[in-house]
Design a protein around this motif. Sequence first.
Motif, mmCIF file in Angstrom:
data_model
loop_
_atom_site.group_PDB
_atom_site.id
_atom_site.type_symbol
_atom_site.label_atom_id
_atom_site.label_comp_id
_atom_site.label_asym_id
_atom_site.label_seq_id
_atom_site.Cartn_x
_atom_site.Cartn_y
_atom_site.Cartn_z
ATOM 1 N N GLY A 20 47.605 -0.445 -41.361
ATOM 2 C CA GLY A 20 47.941 0.107 -40.206
ATOM 3 C C GLY A 20 47.560 -0.393 -39.208
ATOM 4 N N ILE A 21 46.053 -1.087 -38.747
ATOM 5 C CA ILE A 21 45.523 -1.471 -38.303
ATOM 6 C C ILE A 21 45.958 -2.635 -38.293
ATOM 7 N N THR A 28 50.173 -6.331 -31.258
ATOM 8 C CA THR A 28 49.566 -6.052 -29.684
ATOM 9 C C THR A 28 49.313 -7.691 -29.583
ATOM 10 N N GLY A 29 48.586 -8.610 -30.299
ATOM 11 C CA GLY A 29 47.850 -9.664 -29.974
ATOM 12 C C GLY A 29 48.772 -10.683 -29.288
ATOM 13 N N GLY A 30 48.113 -11.478 -28.434
ATOM 14 C CA GLY A 30 48.986 -12.369 -28.205
ATOM 15 C C GLY A 30 47.834 -12.735 -27.361
#
Length: 81
Positions: A20-21, A28-30
Amino acid sequence: MNRNQILIVVGAVAAALAIGIAVTLVVTGGDDTDQISTAGTTRPTAATPTAPPATSPPSTVAPTTAPPVTGPPTTPPTAIV
């Protein structure tokens, strides 16, 4: 519950938490921009005019249907004398 069952449950919970992490970090990365990539697309150089909305009411006439297709007429049997 015996010791093996407890270890299996704890391991499964830890694995689910780790997955999940990892998924959350990937999603949500970017680079913190809300822009959608436009690579490979062309942008119009001028605004294209749009057609005005239709002002006539919709037609209430039922669509026409074709008659059913039938084969050639059959002739009654004849007796040769």
